[in-house]
Design an enzyme around this catalytic site. Structure first.
Site, mmCIF file in Angstrom:
data_model
loop_
_atom_site.group_PDB
_atom_site.id
_atom_site.type_symbol
_atom_site.label_atom_id
_atom_site.label_comp_id
_atom_site.label_asym_id
_atom_site.label_seq_id
_atom_site.Cartn_x
_atom_site.Cartn_y
_atom_site.Cartn_z
ATOM 1 N N ARG A 178 -33.549 10.369 27.954
ATOM 2 C CA ARG A 178 -33.664 10.588 26.505
ATOM 3 C C ARG A 178 -32.910 11.846 26.078
ATOM 4 O O ARG A 178 -32.195 11.859 25.072
ATOM 5 C CB ARG A 178 -35.141 10.675 26.117
ATOM 6 C CG ARG A 178 -35.907 9.392 26.401
ATOM 7 C CD ARG A 178 -37.420 9.602 26.363
ATOM 8 N NE ARG A 178 -37.881 9.990 25.039
ATOM 9 C CZ ARG A 178 -39.113 10.390 24.771
ATOM 10 N NH1 ARG A 178 -40.008 10.465 25.753
ATOM 11 N NH2 ARG A 178 -39.458 10.723 23.544
ATOM 12 N N THR B 121 -42.109 4.299 27.666
ATOM 13 C CA THR B 121 -41.149 3.673 28.570
ATOM 14 C C THR B 121 -41.907 2.655 29.407
ATOM 15 O O THR B 121 -42.951 2.955 29.959
ATOM 16 C CB THR B 121 -40.496 4.724 29.488
ATOM 17 O OG1 THR B 121 -39.809 5.691 28.690
ATOM 18 C CG2 THR B 121 -39.503 4.073 30.441
ATOM 19 N N ILE C 139 -43.315 7.769 34.406
ATOM 20 C CA ILE C 139 -42.425 7.428 33.294
ATOM 21 C C ILE C 139 -43.208 7.651 32.004
ATOM 22 O O ILE C 139 -44.433 7.651 31.999
ATOM 23 C CB ILE C 139 -41.889 5.976 33.386
ATOM 24 C CG1 ILE C 139 -43.027 4.951 33.550
ATOM 25 C CG2 ILE C 139 -40.897 5.838 34.520
ATOM 26 C CD1 ILE C 139 -42.545 3.507 33.646
ATOM 27 N N ASP C 140 -42.489 7.882 30.926
ATOM 28 C CA ASP C 140 -43.120 8.255 29.666
ATOM 29 C C ASP C 140 -44.016 7.133 29.128
ATOM 30 O O ASP C 140 -43.839 5.959 29.465
ATOM 31 C CB ASP C 140 -42.057 8.594 28.616
ATOM 32 C CG ASP C 140 -41.178 9.761 29.030
ATOM 33 O OD1 ASP C 140 -41.652 10.595 29.828
ATOM 34 O OD2 ASP C 140 -40.027 9.824 28.572
ATOM 35 N N LYS C 141 -44.921 7.518 28.259
ATOM 36 C CA LYS C 141 -45.868 6.572 27.652
ATOM 37 C C LYS C 141 -45.161 5.351 27.082
ATOM 38 O O LYS C 141 -45.563 4.212 27.329
ATOM 39 C CB LYS C 141 -46.671 7.282 26.553
ATOM 40 C CG LYS C 141 -47.578 6.359 25.756
ATOM 41 C CD LYS C 141 -48.204 7.096 24.583
ATOM 42 C CE LYS C 141 -48.994 6.135 23.697
ATOM 43 N NZ LYS C 141 -49.526 6.813 22.494
#
Length: 307
Positions: free
Chosen positions: A243, A146, A142-144
């Site tokens: 996103r 998130t 998962i993104d930084k």
């Protein structure tokens, strides 16, 4: 001879007037400020074909920005004693609650302080080797910015099982997000292919060029007039999928400077997106397991203010 990654993109109307170092730190997810500073010092940034040495340069619409990122000759990943929020653990899997702001695995420009550094310290050599030295045990990411639940494989058998479940879309992944504007329908599905943005290779976009099918199901949890709280369930798992899809239907995530407005109406760092529910079939027992965790305090505080 070193390999180099070269990226180029055109500044859009939404990005004009932004300092170039801030623009790069937003688009080059996971890189540190010191790494970006070194790119300027080494002459690795060009604007419209000319060397850019000032990190304070403010970009104009249609500026073409070129970035050259040298690959390290050899990357070693060190175990680091970083506290992690463990939700569940056995001999096969580890479920952690990743905090907002933590990068999942080391990459060019950010070799320390990642979740991988932390789980290497916690697990020692009890991690799957399928994804190599950079991403041991990492099945998905998962993104930084998130937060939320992430599963880690502690051996190759578990990794293969979880990866197969991801490939056949049988893993339950439900996120909570705060998006802009009022979503009128109570639920919906975005079925739109995602690939690299042809105009900006650092971003993803809905495109027919070199893309893969991407499906996101969403339902409204609460409406606040100018904002909507949703649950988004991934059927597929493309980079930045929620996103990109929410921006595509004109409801970008609050706090998302990459796919949303440059000027945000709520002061928050990074997109408001939390991986709340994670479910899968256990690699050894064959039983379905599902985990649910609470929203981070900063997220709850913003919701309290909106209410």
């Amino acid at each position: 001879m070193e390999n180099e990654n070269k990226y180029e993109f055109y500044v859009d109307e939404n990005q004009k007037g932004t300092r170039i170092d801030l623009l790069l730190s937003t688009n080059l997810e996971g890189t540190s400020r010191s790494f970006i500073q070194k790119l300027f010092e080494k002459g690795n940034i060009k604007v419209n074909g000319e060397l850019c040495t000032s990190k304070k340069y403010k970009v104009s619409e249609n500026d073409m920005v070129e970035i050259t990122i040298p690959e390290p000759e050899m990357l070693t990943v060190e175990a680091e004693n970083i506290p992690i929020d463990i939700v569940y653990e056995d001999d096969d899997v580890l479920i952690v609650n990743k905090p907002k702001g933590m990068v999942v695995h080391p990459a060019v420009g950010n070799y320390t302080g990642t979740l991988v550094n932390a789980i290497m310290y916690h697990c020692g050599d009890r991690l799957s080797s399928i994804n190599g030295v950079i991403r041991p045990g990492i099945v998905h990411r998962i993104d930084k910015d998130t937060s939320g639940l992430l599963m880690i494989a502690k051996n190759d058998k578990a990794h293969e099982s979880l990866s197969a479940q991801l490939a056949e879309h049988s893993i339950t992944r439900k996120y909570i997000a705060l998006v802009y504007d009022n979503i009128k329908e109570d639920e919906g599905t975005v079925d739109a292919p995602i690939g690299r943005d042809p105009k900006n290779r650092l971003r993803q976009a809905v495109t027919d060029l070199n893309s893969k099918r991407a499906v996101t199901h969403y339902k409204v949890l609460e409406r606040f007039g100018k904002y909507t709280l949703i649950q988004a369930q991934l059927e597929t798992g493309r980079t930045h999928q929620i996103r990109v899809h929410m921006s595509y239907i004109k409801h970008p995530l609050v706090g998302d400077l990459v796919y949303g407005p440059k000027k945000q109406s709520i002061a928050v760092e990074g997109q408001m997106l939390h991986a709340k529910i994670l479910g899968f079939v256990h690699p050894s027992t064959g039983e379905y397991m599902e985990f649910d965790n609470e929203l981070p305090e900063y997220f709850e505080e913003i919701l309290r203010k909106l209410r």
